[in-house]
Design an enzyme around this catalytic site. Structure first.
Site, PDB file in Angstrom:
ATOM      1  CG  ASP A  63      -1.554  -0.923   0.780  1.00  0.00           C
ATOM      2  OD1 ASP A  63      -1.993  -1.554  -0.007  1.00  0.00           O
ATOM      3  OD2 ASP A  63      -2.519  -1.151   2.189  1.00  0.00           O
ATOM      4  CG  LEU A 186      -7.571   0.050  12.951  1.00  0.00           C
ATOM      5  CD1 LEU A 186      -9.481   0.306  13.411  1.00  0.00           C
ATOM      6  CD2 LEU A 186      -7.123  -0.981  11.604  1.00  0.00           C
ATOM      7  CB  SER A 187      -2.015   2.956  14.167  1.00  0.00           C
ATOM      8  OG  SER A 187      -2.432   3.449  14.001  1.00  0.00           O
TER       9      SER A 187
END
Length: 275
Positions: A63, A186-187
């Site tokens: 990514d 998200l982290s």
């Protein structure tokens, strides 16, 4: 037709696939390799920032490689070949790479179109006298203090369409697209957002007292007022620039989206690969 290829730097498999694709496509197709890949396969190289002159860009890697390619692709559709572990952006398996690129190229030469889906990008701007700028972000814009950790953050006020959402002290504030919700957001405890949702997410980073992450309309304008330290940083995906405080950073949707060529990744399948 012009096809740009951006392969993960230092990855021999990525370079091998780039060479395979170059050798397989018809002679009538002009291939533009990124500079680093061209050095490995003995070809003419082009800066990634010039890939928007192509009709298709092929990203080979994880990514991160896709994000790098997207910086230069502009409105040109990007086809992602996944050499990473998860692959939220790259929908093509390595074994299918050559055949898939051949099919996309053949379709374009017949119909003058490349099936793709549009995903939003974010643009961050400072005040009139600010001397920094960052490229549009496919994943997220982050405003943070000099460094992370206790006592090293910044004071902030966050406004959404002119209304105060939150104020506080923390490491920083993150504004994410749906595409970026599975990454840094998200982290930091932000929510998963389906890539088809027309939305943005605001997530405070290690705040002393924080509101829950806010999901809002994708057309919203977010203004982050940063102070309480000598300087801070604005990051667009993995690129960051320093600014002097106080500063107001305005985050809004960029005019041009990124276009991901089909076949794109399977969101729910990729979710199953998250640790």
């Amino acid at each position: 037709m012009r096809v740009g290829i951006v392969a993960q730097k230092g990855n021999s498999r990525a370079a091998f696939l780039a060479e395979q694709i170059r050798e397989t496509l018809p002679e009538e197709v002009t291939i533009r390799l990124d500079d680093a890949t061209a050095e490995r396969v003995d070809g003419e190289g082009y800066p990634v920032d010039e890939m928007d002159a192509c009709d298709l860009v092929v990203s080979i890697g994880g990514d991160g490689t896709f994000l790098f390619a997207a910086r230069g692709a502009g409105p040109t559709p990007i086809l992602g070949v996944n050499l990473g572990e998860v692959g939220f952006l790259n929908g093509v398996a390595p074994d299918d790479a050559v055949e898939t690129v051949e099919a996309v190229v053949a379709g374009y030469r017949e119909t003058d179109t490349i099936p793709s889906r549009e995903v939003p990008r974010l643009r961050a701007t400072g005040e009139d006298d600010s001397d920094w700028s960052v490229h549009p972000a496919l994943n997220e814009i982050v405003v943070q203090g000099p460094q992370r950790g206790h006592g090293q953050g910044l004071d902030y006020e966050v406004r959404v369409d002119g209304r105060v959402f939150t104020t506080g002290h923390g490491d920083g504030v993150l504004v994410s697209t749906p595409t970026g919700s599975t990454a840094y957001n998200l982290s930091e405890g932000g929510p998963l957002v389906h890539p088809d949702a027309d939305s943005l997410v605001i997530t405070e980073m290690c705040a002393a007292e924080s509101m829950p992450p806010l999901v809002m309309d994708g057309d919203a304008e977010i203004v982050i007022r940063a102070e309480g330290a000598e300087f801070g940083y604005v990051s667009a995906d993995s690129t960051r620039k320093r600014f002097e405080m106080p500063e107001s950073v305005t985050v809004r949707p960029a005019e041009e989206p990124t276009r991901i060529a089909e076949p794109s990744s399977d969101f729910f399948r990729a979710l199953g690969k998250l640790d």
